[in-house]
Design a protein around this motif. Structure first.
Motif, PDB file in Angstrom:
ATOM      1  N   GLY A 115     -67.055 -25.956 -24.483  1.00  0.00           N
ATOM      2  CA  GLY A 115     -67.432 -27.032 -23.564  1.00  0.00           C
ATOM      3  C   GLY A 115     -68.927 -27.206 -23.410  1.00  0.00           C
ATOM      4  N   SER A 118     -70.086 -31.025 -23.368  1.00  0.00           N
ATOM      5  CA  SER A 118     -69.636 -31.731 -22.159  1.00  0.00           C
ATOM      6  C   SER A 118     -70.422 -31.277 -20.937  1.00  0.00           C
ATOM      7  CB  SER A 118     -68.136 -31.499 -21.942  1.00  0.00           C
ATOM      8  OG  SER A 118     -67.383 -32.008 -23.017  1.00  0.00           O
ATOM      9  N   ARG A 224     -59.012 -26.566 -26.900  1.00  0.00           N
ATOM     10  CA  ARG A 224     -60.046 -27.597 -26.979  1.00  0.00           C
ATOM     11  C   ARG A 224     -60.366 -27.926 -28.434  1.00  0.00           C
ATOM     12  NH1 ARG A 224     -64.132 -25.064 -22.381  1.00  0.00           N
ATOM     13  NH2 ARG A 224     -62.865 -25.625 -20.547  1.00  0.00           N
ATOM     14  N   ASP A 263     -63.648 -26.909 -14.245  1.00  0.00           N
ATOM     15  CA  ASP A 263     -63.861 -28.192 -14.896  1.00  0.00           C
ATOM     16  C   ASP A 263     -65.362 -28.370 -15.142  1.00  0.00           C
ATOM     17  OD1 ASP A 263     -64.940 -28.812 -12.421  1.00  0.00           O
ATOM     18  OD2 ASP A 263     -63.336 -30.201 -11.841  1.00  0.00           O
ATOM     19  N   VAL A 264     -65.726 -29.497 -15.717  1.00  0.00           N
ATOM     20  CA  VAL A 264     -67.130 -29.706 -16.102  1.00  0.00           C
ATOM     21  C   VAL A 264     -68.061 -29.745 -14.887  1.00  0.00           C
ATOM     22  CG1 VAL A 264     -68.729 -31.334 -17.177  1.00  0.00           C
ATOM     23  CG2 VAL A 264     -66.569 -30.797 -18.306  1.00  0.00           C
TER      24      VAL A 264
END
Length: 285
Positions: A115, A118, A224, A263-264
């Motif tokens: 991630g 992101s 992912r 989460d992001v």
């Protein structure tokens, strides 16, 4: 020899030739012999509008040098040159440093599927100071013909393109920071590969670069990675191998964020907390 204001200068005299044809001093000074009549203006070419009417040469006023542009006009803006990024200075007050309003250079490390991109984009989008996101994978893909595809394995060709991309990212980061723009870079840096390790980033960006590791669980990165396409998607075996090597960052002294259940936005918030501690006590790497 000086000429009166508004009088045209004679054309330069060339060795071996007389005065330029068609130029007569008397034709350009009032009260003397009149010069030749002005040449007629040729008609416009078919399909093009005629030029707007303007003063004839005999009625035109004195010619002046062009004036400088007004202060609010665009022009050549001097830019400070990029230089190695120094370590951030700890705050002089006892209050905790605010990374959201500080000019920083951050390197986000992690395996494929962690991630990084992101989180880096979200973090850059939500800062109070101008911030750029520089992705090494994006810069590598500037090479179109002859691109060293990561799926083909690691060799001299892919290593050369990686080194070139990393150096390009480093120069870009230094120039952004020299002009007041923070940077966050992302790369899958391996702790057991000095050739493509932190040393190159430190050399190209500077000792003030703040590395942070994103390391979620293997099941998360596999999930992912399965959502990716093109050369960004790796085989499950390759993802598992990279993830296992990234475990070497534990015990390295670098801050590590396990974002398996985050989460992001939550990961970006924790990244700010980690950076606040790094500003107060920069990591030794």
């Amino acid at each position: 020899m000086q000429h009166a204001v508004g009088s045209p200068l004679p054309p330069p005299h060339q060795p071996g030739h007389g005065p330029a044809a068609g130029w007569s001093p008397a034709a350009h000074h009032p009260g003397q012999h009149p010069g030749p009549a002005p040449a007629p203006v040729p008609p416009p070419a078919p399909g093009y509008p005629a030029p707007p009417p303007g003063p004839t040469p005999s009625s035109a006023g004195p010619q002046h040098a062009s004036m400088p542009p007004p202060p609010d006009a665009t022009g050549h803006v001097p830019l400070p040159p990029g230089a190695p990024v120094a370590m951030p200075s700890p705050p002089q007050t006892p209050a905790a440093p605010d990374p959201a309003g500080t000019i920083l250079a951050v390197l986000l490390i992690g395996p494929a599927g962690a991630g990084k991109t992101s989180v880096a984009k979200y973090w850059a989008d939500h800062r109070r100071v101008p911030t750029a996101h520089i992705s090494l994978d994006d810069v590598r893909e500037w090479v179109r013909s002859g691109f060293a595809d990561p799926q083909s394995g690691w060799n001299d060709h892919s290593e050369a393109q990686y080194r070139l991309a990393r150096r390009t990212c480093g120069f870009a980061a230094r120039n952004f920071l020299a002009n007041g723009i923070s940077c966050i870079l992302d790369d899958a840096v391996f702790p057991d590969r000095p050739v493509v390790g932190l040393g190159g980033w430190k050399r190209h960006v500077g000792p003030g670069l703040l590395p942070v590791v994103l390391l979620p669980g293997l099941d998360v990165v596999l999930e992912r990675n399965a959502e990716r396409s093109g050369n960004r998607r790796l085989t499950d075996e390759e993802v598992a191998r990279i993830h296992g090597r990234m475990a070497g960052w534990y015990g390295s002294g670098l801050p590590i964020i396990d974002n398996s259940q985050l989460d992001v936005p939550e990961t970006a918030r924790i990244l700010d907390d980690v950076l606040a501690r790094a500003i107060a006590s920069p990591p030794q790497w």
